[in-house]
Scaffold this active site. Structure first.
Site: not given
Lengths: 405, 139
Positions: B37, B107
């Site tokens: 990812c 994030c």
């Protein structure tokens, strides 16, 4: 003296050569005529300029000027070439063969054709990024009307064996279209020697202006026709209506002339710089070259730096050096480059890639600086990378149960 | 897309990069994300056993600048907090502090997940039941 930022993304676009701009300027103001105005000097002047540019463009690719159809760029050329053949040759068949690392302008055009009742075979390229000739030939059917294979790839710079591909197409009476955006002006391309029937290319990848390109359409052996995709005044022999972009076309012509005259010298200089960059960066531990080492454009290299993420890597120097990455993070999709994945790279390596595209104005000093910056940033980010630590400790990363997003 | 100054600062001068001794009972480790990812975060906390306060926090992150900044910021915030306070850190406060654009919110989610994973690892080591967290929405 180094001037920042350094541009190493010449596969995305190139700056206009100042000589190109100089040639264009009069056609914005004094010689502003419509090339289709047949009855006064303004029109004649514009038409003359377009004719001259058409010769310059044709000469670079070994074509007859009558075989050059000016477009707004290669995306339009891809659409016109592929859709135009699909519609024109509908009575012959509906099958098109392409490959899975084509530019989106080709892939999405093919997807559109599938919705229109066409059948498309997407060949898987080999791990080196090249088309497998045996697979290509095996994919040909009685209904096949077109093979659409790129001359050179935009992300990894690999050059397909276009002459072998055209020989196969000819043997089976199938037309060959090629998206040659990255190749024309960089390496010798000759539509006759290469056996190409249709070819899209664009000015802004070869130091010309944006917004102008060309579709080469063969007139002899065989005579190829495409169905127009834009209707109107019947410009460009009825294949592409729309008032010609005269300054753009003049610039395109000049850009082709310069490429023709300077290609040999430029290739020598730029490929030496590329080799230096590539060799030095491949000295970094766990770095890998993407795409075939030999069949490659002289100005491109694409390298994965394992255990660091591409966007994070670029951030270390992107104020000063412009490159691009196959990392997902640069797009909203979070999917890494489909081109790199097609080479069989794992997502982790695809995320870790950088593409360097050198150009006419790239200097050795810039390359030395880039080598230093990239090396330092890779080392710095690896110190911060949990994957690098695991690698150094000999932990098998496949043994870890990752929480997939 | 330009990065905020705070992201750039954390990227250039990351706080608390490093590794704590996993074998110690008072160290909790959270490893979240996946190489495929493009983001892997490892966040560690060292808890003062007498006070229950996090006395040290370290991270290592594979990812983009925003992922590095999110984890760097998280370690700064963790130090001096109790374990209970730590799990209350919400990803949106990270987004606000770093001015992360929408495409980078994942994030901050990863940083929040890493904190929770580290806390749970610490709890497990110390015979406490693992806390159940709601699945993060954005991934």
């Amino acid at each position: 003296m180094l001037n920042f930022p350094i541009y190493l993304d010449h596969n995305a676009t190139t700056p206009c050569d100042p000589r190109v701009v100089e040639a264009m300027i009069p056609y914005f103001t004094n010689s502003f005529g419509n090339a289709a105005s047949r009855n006064h000097p303004f029109g004649w002047q514009a038409e003359e300029a377009v004719d001259y540019a058409r010769e310059q463009v044709a000469r670079l690719v070994g074509a007859d000027p009558k075989e050059i159809i000016f477009t707004s760029g290669a995306t339009e050329g891809d659409n016109l070439g592929i859709k135009g053949v699909f519609e024109m040759y509908a009575s012959k068949g509906n099958h098109i063969i392409t490959c899975n690392i084509e530019h989106k302008a080709v892939l999405d055009t093919c997807k559109h054709i599938e919705k229109e009742g066409g059948e498309v075979t997407y060949l898987k390229v080999k791990d080196n990024g090249l088309v497998d000739l045996a697979e290509l030939e095996a994919a040909i059917k009685p209904t096949t009307i077109l093979i659409a294979i790129m001359y050179a790839n935009n992300e990894i710079g690999t050059i397909n064996p276009i002459r072998e591909i055209s020989a196969i197409a000819k043997k089976h009476g199938v037309l060959l279209f090629t998206d040659a955006v990255q190749a024309v002006g960089k390496i010798p391309v000759d539509v006759n020697k290469d056996g190409i029937d249709l070819m899209a290319f664009t000015a802004h990848k070869m130091y010309g202006p944006k917004g102008v390109g060309a579709l080469y359409v063969r007139r002899k052996n065989p005579r190829v026709k495409v169905t127009a995709q834009i209707d109107g005044g019947g410009h460009e022999r009825g294949m592409r209506s729309g008032t010609l972009n005269v300054p753009g076309i003049v610039g395109f012509g000049k850009a082709c002339e310069i490429c023709m005259n300077e290609m040999e010298e430029e290739t020598k200089r730029v490929s030496a710089l590329r080799d230096k960059l590539q060799n030095e960066l491949l000295k970094i531990e766990e770095s890998y070259l993407n795409g075939d080492k030999d069949h490659k454009l002289p100005h491109v290299t694409n390298i994965s730096f394992k255990y660091v993420e591409g966007e994070g890597l670029m951030m270390g120097f992107n104020k000063n050096i412009a490159v691009s990455s196959g990392s997902a993070c640069t797009s909203a999709s979070l999917e890494p480059s489909y081109v790199l994945k097609a080479l069989g790279l794992g997502d982790d390596l695809a995320h870790s890639s950088l593409r360097f595209g050198l150009g006419r104005f790239t200097t050795e000093e810039q390359i030395d600086y880039t080598i230093e910056q990239v090396t330092n940033t890779v080392n710095k980010l690896r110190e911060m990378s949990p994957l690098w630590e695991m690698y150094k400790e000999g932990i098998d990363m496949n043994s870890i149960e990752w929480a997939h997003h | 897309m330009a990065y905020s100054e705070k992201v750039i600062d954390h990227y250039q001068n990351p706080k608390n990069v490093g590794t704590l001794d996993k074998s110690k009972a008072n160290v909790g480790t959270g490893l979240v994300g996946a190489p495929e990812c493009g983001d892997v975060m490892r966040l560690q906390i060292e808890v003062d056993e007498a006070t229950g306060v996090i006395k040290d926090a370290k991270f290592k992150t594979f990812g983009c600048g925003s992922a590095i900044a999110s984890s760097s910021l998280a370690t700064e915030w963790l130090k001096g907090k109790s374990v209970d306070e730590a799990i209350a850190i919400d990803n949106m406060t990270i987004v606000e502090e770093l001015n992360l654009p929408p495409v980078k919110i994942h994030c901050s989610v990863l940083a929040e997940d890493a904190i929770k994973a580290a806390v749970n690892d610490y709890r497990k080591k110390n015979g406490l039941p693992e806390l159940k967290f709601e699945e993060s929405v954005i991934h």
